[in-house]
Design a protein around this motif. Structure first.
Motif: not given
Ligand SMILES: CC(C)(COP(=O)(O)OP(=O)(O)OC[C@H]1O[C@@H](n2cnc3c(N)ncnc32)[C@H](O)[C@@H]1OP(=O)(O)O)[C@@H](O)C(=O)NCCC(=O)NCCS
Length: 149
Positions: A61-65, A68-76, A98-100, A102-104
């Motif tokens: 349940s990691l989600a950011v509105a 507010e995305r792209g500001k580091g909140l998800g990372d935090r 499903m969609t994140a 690369a983020f993880f």
């Molecule tokens: C995934 C999610 C939480 C990221 O939140 P965010 O606040 O936009 O993330 P951040 O701003 O902290 O991004 C941190 C880094 O990850 C990257 N990133 C963010 N979302 C990404 C994604 N979906 N895929 C790949 N990279 C992503 C950013 O570009 C950033 O990279 P950088 O440090 O090189 O600039 C948000 O996109 C979201 O709510 N997605 C829908 C729900 C979801 O899929 N949750 C995960 C499953 S539990």
């Protein structure tokens, strides 16, 4: 600022999760205090939870509105969830997404074979039903700080 959720946050958390395409069916008011949230005004713009599964944890349940995305909140939020998990002695975090993926990956999680899921993780509602079979299954070890239990 990231703060603990409370029982009154359930509706706002569920709205954010639903708007982010994440499941809410198994969440009840008692689950809200297990969340970490980011508040803006009267709303919640970020959330995450760690579900304890024996010695392991499911980061869920990691989600950011969207606004507010792209500001580091998800990372935090992910970092604070990992810190919390470490503090309670969780040795490894698992997640489904499903969609994140690369983020993880960026945060040190690696794709993991579902057959390697510990039994307690495999029994969780997320793993066993709520998340589509096509989701990426990922995990990350959480080295314990020296002196921690
Ligand atoms: C995934 C999610 C939480 C990221 O939140 P965010 O606040 O936009 O993330 P951040 O701003 O902290 O991004 C941190 C880094 O990850 C990257 N990133 C963010 N979302 C990404 C994604 N979906 N895929 C790949 N990279 C992503 C950013 O570009 C950033 O990279 P950088 O440090 O090189 O600039 C948000 O996109 C979201 O709510 N997605 C829908 C729900 C979801 O899929 N949750 C995960 C499953 S539990």
């Amino acid at each position: 600022m990231v703060t603990p959720g409370d029982v009154g946050d359930l509706d706002a958390i569920c709205r954010l999760l639903a708007a982010s395409g994440l499941p809410t069916q198994d969440l009840s008011a008692e689950a809200a205090p297990a969340f970490l949230v980011v508040r803006r005004g009267t709303g919640i713009v970020g959330c995450v939870a760690v579900e304890r599964c024996g010695e392991f944890g499911l980061l869920r349940s990691l989600a950011v509105a969207v606004s507010e995305r792209g500001k580091g909140l998800g990372d935090r939020l992910a970092a604070e969830a990992e810190q919390l998990a470490r503090q309670v002695g969780i040795a490894r975090l698992y997640l489904l997404t499903m969609t994140a993926t690369a983020f993880f990956e960026h945060r040190g999680y690696r794709l993991t074979d579902r057959a390697e899921a510990p039994e307690a993780i495999a029994r969780s509602t997320q793993f066993s039903g709520l998340c589509p079979g096509s989701s990426s299954f990922m995990s990350k070890p959480l080295p314990q700080a020296k002196g921690a239990r």
